[in-house]
Design a protein around this motif. Structure first.
Motif, short mmCIF file in Angstrom:
data_model
loop_
_atom_site.label_atom_id
_atom_site.label_comp_id
_atom_site.label_asym_id
_atom_site.label_seq_id
_atom_site.Cartn_x
_atom_site.Cartn_y
_atom_site.Cartn_z
N PRO A 105 0.81 -1.23 0.00
CA PRO A 105 0.00 0.00 0.00
C PRO A 105 0.83 1.27 0.00
O PRO A 105 0.45 2.26 -0.62
CB PRO A 105 -0.83 -0.12 1.29
CG PRO A 105 -0.17 -1.17 2.11
CD PRO A 105 0.50 -2.09 1.15
N ILE A 106 1.99 1.23 0.66
CA ILE A 106 2.87 2.40 0.66
C ILE A 106 3.37 2.68 -0.75
O ILE A 106 3.43 3.83 -1.21
CB ILE A 106 4.07 2.21 1.61
CG1 ILE A 106 3.59 2.21 3.07
CG2 ILE A 106 5.11 3.31 1.42
CD1 ILE A 106 4.67 1.85 4.05
N GLY A 107 3.71 1.61 -1.47
CA GLY A 107 4.17 1.75 -2.85
C GLY A 107 3.12 2.37 -3.74
O GLY A 107 3.42 3.24 -4.58
N LEU A 108 1.85 1.97 -3.54
CA LEU A 108 0.76 2.53 -4.33
C LEU A 108 0.57 4.01 -4.04
O LEU A 108 0.35 4.82 -4.95
CB LEU A 108 -0.54 1.77 -4.03
CG LEU A 108 -0.60 0.30 -4.47
CD1 LEU A 108 -1.88 -0.36 -3.98
CD2 LEU A 108 -0.50 0.20 -5.99
N ILE A 109 0.69 4.38 -2.76
CA ILE A 109 0.55 5.79 -2.38
C ILE A 109 1.67 6.62 -2.97
O ILE A 109 1.45 7.71 -3.52
CB ILE A 109 0.52 5.93 -0.84
CG1 ILE A 109 -0.76 5.29 -0.27
CG2 ILE A 109 0.58 7.40 -0.44
CD1 ILE A 109 -0.80 5.24 1.24
N LYS A 110 2.90 6.12 -2.88
CA LYS A 110 4.06 6.87 -3.40
C LYS A 110 3.97 7.02 -4.92
O LYS A 110 4.33 8.07 -5.46
CB LYS A 110 5.35 6.16 -3.00
CG LYS A 110 5.69 6.31 -1.53
CD LYS A 110 7.04 5.71 -1.20
CE LYS A 110 7.42 5.98 0.25
NZ LYS A 110 8.75 5.40 0.60
N ASN A 111 3.49 5.98 -5.59
CA ASN A 111 3.33 6.08 -7.05
C ASN A 111 2.29 7.13 -7.42
O ASN A 111 2.47 7.89 -8.38
CB ASN A 111 2.92 4.72 -7.63
CG ASN A 111 4.06 3.72 -7.62
OD1 ASN A 111 5.23 4.09 -7.58
ND2 ASN A 111 3.73 2.44 -7.63
N ALA A 112 1.20 7.18 -6.65
CA ALA A 112 0.16 8.17 -6.91
C ALA A 112 0.69 9.58 -6.67
O ALA A 112 0.39 10.51 -7.43
CB ALA A 112 -1.05 7.90 -6.01
#
Length: 233
Positions: A105-112
């Protein structure tokens, strides 16, 4: 909510390490100071709103414990938890890596967030702030623990709003003038954080002891008081 402001202000020096690079890289216009100020404030508004929603959620969780008559025990348990978090690293080489646990989930947030950096608009800055407020942060976790002990969705949201407001001075300074906070000062504050956590844990325990002391240890409802018996006539 003075304690929430102080909590957020102290925590902001610790969180500069994570949020600082984002604040420094915000896609803000450099032509006028007023534009930069508005842009950075919009970004911070997004963070505060995220914090308030987190406070609302965990305030509801705490309300469930309160309605079940466990608010007093919960406050003591959360206080002990904070003491353990503050003391445990000094007796063990083990470190709980929440970033690894929440890797996906952290990766998804950082990508966004990365995608939003290509759009120099106020709406993008606001969205970056919203998403940034969801990234792992030790002081946000501590705020969540305190919020849960309040046993109120409204008070939980309000506490985290003031927590967020307390972080704004440091984050605003970073966003406008770069890393203006001396590294030595930041290190001194970081070394004082465990003592701050110990104080916070002790306050939660004292609060849960139900001593009837205004503000410090106010009267908390017990199970018998929460669920009043009905009388049949």
């Amino acid at each position: 909510m003075i304690e929430a402001l102080i909590f957020g202000f102290v925590g902001s020096f610790h969180c500069i390490g994570m949020c600082g690079p984002i604040a420094l890289s915000l896609p803000v216009k450099n032509d006028l100071l007023i534009n930069r100020v508005v842009s950075v404030l919009i970004y911070n508004l997004g963070r505060v709103i995220s914090y308030s929603l987190i406070g609302l959620l965990f305030g509801l969780l705490g309300l469930g414990f309160k309605l079940a008559g466990f608010q007093q025990s919960l406050s003591i348990a959360l206080g002990i938890l904070i003491l353990m978090i503050a003391i445990f690293p000094y007796f063990s080489k083990f470190r709980l890596n929440t970033s690894y646990i929440l890797f996906k989930p952290i990766g998804l947030i950082k990508n966004a967030i990365a995608k939003l950096f290509s759009k120099p608009q106020l709406s993008s800055l606001f969205s970056i702030g919203l998403l940034n407020g969801l990234l792992p942060c030790g002081f946000v976790y501590l705020g969540i623990i305190w919020t849960t002990s309040l046993g109120s969705a409204y008070q939980g949201a309000l506490f985290m709003v003031f927590f967020g407001l307390g972080t704004i001075p440091a984050m605003l300074g970073v966003g406008l003038m770069g890393n203006i906070i001396d590294l030595k000062l930041r290190n001194k504050i970081k070394r004082a954080i465990p003592a701050f956590m110990l104080l916070m844990g002790c306050l939660l325990i004292i609060r849960g002891l139900n001593l009837g002391i205004p503000y410090l240890s106010p009267h908390l409802e017990t199970r018998s008081e929460t669920i009043a018996p009905t009388e049949c006539h």
